[in-house]
Motif scaffolding. Structure first.
Motif, PDB file in Angstrom:
ATOM      1  N   ASP A  64       0.831  -1.207   0.000  1.00  0.00           N
ATOM      2  CA  ASP A  64       0.000   0.000   0.000  1.00  0.00           C
ATOM      3  C   ASP A  64       0.865   1.257   0.000  1.00  0.00           C
ATOM      4  OD1 ASP A  64      -2.357  -1.410  -0.031  1.00  0.00           O
ATOM      5  OD2 ASP A  64      -2.689  -1.269   2.137  1.00  0.00           O
ATOM      6  N   GLN A  65       1.935   1.252   0.785  1.00  0.00           N
ATOM      7  CA  GLN A  65       2.821   2.408   0.858  1.00  0.00           C
ATOM      8  C   GLN A  65       3.491   2.664  -0.487  1.00  0.00           C
ATOM      9  OE1 GLN A  65       6.050   1.953   3.605  1.00  0.00           O
ATOM     10  NE2 GLN A  65       6.827   4.007   3.272  1.00  0.00           N
TER      11      GLN A  65
ATOM     12  N   PHE B 207       1.588   6.648  -6.897  1.00  0.00           N
ATOM     13  CA  PHE B 207       0.485   7.527  -7.279  1.00  0.00           C
ATOM     14  C   PHE B 207       0.889   8.987  -7.137  1.00  0.00           C
ATOM     15  CE2 PHE B 207      -3.326  10.023  -6.429  1.00  0.00           C
ATOM     16  CZ  PHE B 207      -4.101   9.684  -7.526  1.00  0.00           C
ATOM     17  N   ILE B 208       1.608   9.310  -6.067  1.00  0.00           N
ATOM     18  CA  ILE B 208       2.054  10.694  -5.859  1.00  0.00           C
ATOM     19  C   ILE B 208       3.011  11.116  -6.971  1.00  0.00           C
ATOM     20  CG2 ILE B 208       3.452  12.167  -4.346  1.00  0.00           C
ATOM     21  CD1 ILE B 208       2.082  10.734  -1.967  1.00  0.00           C
ATOM     22  N   LYS B 209       3.918  10.224  -7.373  1.00  0.00           N
ATOM     23  CA  LYS B 209       4.839  10.549  -8.471  1.00  0.00           C
ATOM     24  C   LYS B 209       4.076  10.753  -9.780  1.00  0.00           C
ATOM     25  CE  LYS B 209       8.937   8.353  -6.587  1.00  0.00           C
ATOM     26  NZ  LYS B 209       9.931   7.284  -6.733  1.00  0.00           N
ATOM     27  N   MET B 210       3.077   9.916 -10.025  1.00  0.00           N
ATOM     28  CA  MET B 210       2.275  10.060 -11.233  1.00  0.00           C
ATOM     29  C   MET B 210       1.500  11.379 -11.196  1.00  0.00           C
ATOM     30  SD  MET B 210      -1.060   8.139 -12.739  1.00  0.00           S
ATOM     31  CE  MET B 210      -1.925   8.698 -11.326  1.00  0.00           C
ATOM     32  N   ALA B 211       0.928  11.700 -10.043  1.00  0.00           N
ATOM     33  CA  ALA B 211       0.173  12.946  -9.907  1.00  0.00           C
ATOM     34  C   ALA B 211       1.091  14.155 -10.097  1.00  0.00           C
ATOM     35  CB  ALA B 211      -0.513  12.999  -8.545  1.00  0.00           C
ATOM     36  N   GLN B 212       2.324  14.055  -9.629  1.00  0.00           N
ATOM     37  CA  GLN B 212       3.283  15.148  -9.828  1.00  0.00           C
ATOM     38  C   GLN B 212       3.560  15.332 -11.316  1.00  0.00           C
ATOM     39  OE1 GLN B 212       4.516  17.208  -7.380  1.00  0.00           O
ATOM     40  NE2 GLN B 212       5.419  18.392  -9.037  1.00  0.00           N
ATOM     41  N   GLY B 213       3.690  14.238 -12.045  1.00  0.00           N
ATOM     42  CA  GLY B 213       3.882  14.321 -13.491  1.00  0.00           C
ATOM     43  C   GLY B 213       2.677  14.929 -14.184  1.00  0.00           C
TER      44      GLY B 213
ATOM     45  N   CYS C 156      -4.861   7.988  -3.071  1.00  0.00           N
ATOM     46  CA  CYS C 156      -3.961   6.866  -3.337  1.00  0.00           C
ATOM     47  C   CYS C 156      -4.785   5.570  -3.365  1.00  0.00           C
ATOM     48  CB  CYS C 156      -2.926   6.753  -2.226  1.00  0.00           C
ATOM     49  SG  CYS C 156      -1.696   8.057  -2.236  1.00  0.00           S
ATOM     50  N   PRO C 157      -4.209   4.493  -3.890  1.00  0.00           N
ATOM     51  CA  PRO C 157      -4.929   3.213  -3.883  1.00  0.00           C
ATOM     52  C   PRO C 157      -5.331   2.739  -2.489  1.00  0.00           C
ATOM     53  CG  PRO C 157      -3.061   3.104  -5.366  1.00  0.00           C
ATOM     54  CD  PRO C 157      -2.969   4.421  -4.650  1.00  0.00           C
ATOM     55  N   ASP C 158      -4.586   3.164  -1.456  1.00  0.00           N
ATOM     56  CA  ASP C 158      -4.943   2.754  -0.096  1.00  0.00           C
ATOM     57  C   ASP C 158      -5.962   3.691   0.551  1.00  0.00           C
ATOM     58  OD1 ASP C 158      -3.430   4.989   0.468  1.00  0.00           O
ATOM     59  OD2 ASP C 158      -2.055   3.994   1.846  1.00  0.00           O
ATOM     60  N   GLY C 159      -6.405   4.733  -0.175  1.00  0.00           N
ATOM     61  CA  GLY C 159      -7.432   5.638   0.337  1.00  0.00           C
ATOM     62  C   GLY C 159      -6.905   6.936   0.903  1.00  0.00           C
ATOM     63  N   THR C 160      -5.583   7.101   0.972  1.00  0.00           N
ATOM     64  CA  THR C 160      -4.999   8.330   1.494  1.00  0.00           C
ATOM     65  C   THR C 160      -5.194   9.459   0.485  1.00  0.00           C
ATOM     66  OG1 THR C 160      -3.308   7.063   2.667  1.00  0.00           O
ATOM     67  CG2 THR C 160      -2.866   9.397   2.346  1.00  0.00           C
TER      68      THR C 160
ATOM     69  N   ALA D 268      -1.984  14.237   1.805  1.00  0.00           N
ATOM     70  CA  ALA D 268      -2.648  15.326   2.526  1.00  0.00           C
ATOM     71  C   ALA D 268      -2.463  15.138   4.026  1.00  0.00           C
ATOM     72  CB  ALA D 268      -4.126  15.359   2.176  1.00  0.00           C
ATOM     73  N   PRO D 269      -2.065  16.175   4.738  1.00  0.00           N
ATOM     74  CA  PRO D 269      -1.901  16.064   6.193  1.00  0.00           C
ATOM     75  C   PRO D 269      -3.243  15.869   6.880  1.00  0.00           C
ATOM     76  CG  PRO D 269      -1.649  18.338   5.504  1.00  0.00           C
ATOM     77  CD  PRO D 269      -1.784  17.510   4.259  1.00  0.00           C
ATOM     78  N   ASN D 270      -3.245  14.998   7.861  1.00  0.00           N
ATOM     79  CA  ASN D 270      -4.448  14.725   8.674  1.00  0.00           C
ATOM     80  C   ASN D 270      -5.620  14.239   7.841  1.00  0.00           C
ATOM     81  OD1 ASN D 270      -3.029  15.596  10.975  1.00  0.00           O
ATOM     82  ND2 ASN D 270      -3.622  17.708  10.541  1.00  0.00           N
ATOM     83  N   ALA D 271      -5.341  13.651   6.661  1.00  0.00           N
ATOM     84  CA  ALA D 271      -6.435  13.190   5.816  1.00  0.00           C
ATOM     85  C   ALA D 271      -6.885  11.794   6.208  1.00  0.00           C
ATOM     86  CB  ALA D 271      -6.019  13.200   4.347  1.00  0.00           C
ATOM     87  N   GLY D 272      -6.073  11.105   6.989  1.00  0.00           N
ATOM     88  CA  GLY D 272      -6.430   9.739   7.376  1.00  0.00           C
ATOM     89  C   GLY D 272      -6.278   8.802   6.205  1.00  0.00           C
ATOM     90  N   ASN D 273      -7.001   7.685   6.264  1.00  0.00           N
ATOM     91  CA  ASN D 273      -6.885   6.697   5.192  1.00  0.00           C
ATOM     92  C   ASN D 273      -8.184   6.540   4.415  1.00  0.00           C
ATOM     93  OD1 ASN D 273      -8.438   5.369   7.029  1.00  0.00           O
ATOM     94  ND2 ASN D 273      -7.066   3.642   7.336  1.00  0.00           N
ATOM     95  N   GLY D 274      -9.036   7.505   4.471  1.00  0.00           N
ATOM     96  CA  GLY D 274     -10.263   7.439   3.704  1.00  0.00           C
ATOM     97  C   GLY D 274     -11.394   6.710   4.389  1.00  0.00           C
TER      98      GLY D 274
END
Length: 108
Positions: free
Chosen positions: A41-42, A48-54, A84-88, A100-106
């Motif tokens: 998951d991590q 996903f973050i790298k893809m979103a940055q692109g 993210c795929p894990d819900g973050t 996102a800070p304090n966003a939890g895991n969805g």
């Protein structure tokens, strides 16, 4: 005259030994798979973050307009979702895509 043909097959003991071996292998494999689930998951979220940055860079090249809200990328079709795929959840901070800070895991 009565003859006995040789019969081929597995005895009950042989089948039970095979089932015992398979059971031991399953008992060893299941904990290892579940242990690596959080790592998977991590890594998925990092990818996903790298893809979103692109995709953020692609948006900036296309529109030449900096944004501070990840939902703009979702709305314009650059990203399928802002999680993210894990819900973050992810967000844009200082021109970078981050978890996102304090966003939890969805699961809120």
């Amino acid at each position: 005259m009565f003859t006995i043909k040789s019969q081929k097959g597995f005895t009950l003991i042989e089948m039970m030994i095979v089932l015992l071996i398979i059971s031991v292998l399953v008992l060893i494999a299941i904990p290892n798979v579940t242990k690596h689930s959080s790592t998977i998951d991590q890594k998925g979220c990092e990818a996903f973050i790298k893809m979103a940055q692109g995709q953020l860079q692609a948006y900036l090249l296309d529109h030449k307009d900096p944004i501070n809200d990840i939902s703009v990328l979702v709305t314009n079709g650059y990203l399928p979702d802002n999680k993210c795929p894990d819900g973050t959840s992810v967000a844009i901070e200082d021109g970078k895509v981050v978890a996102a800070p304090n966003a939890g895991n969805g699961n809120n």
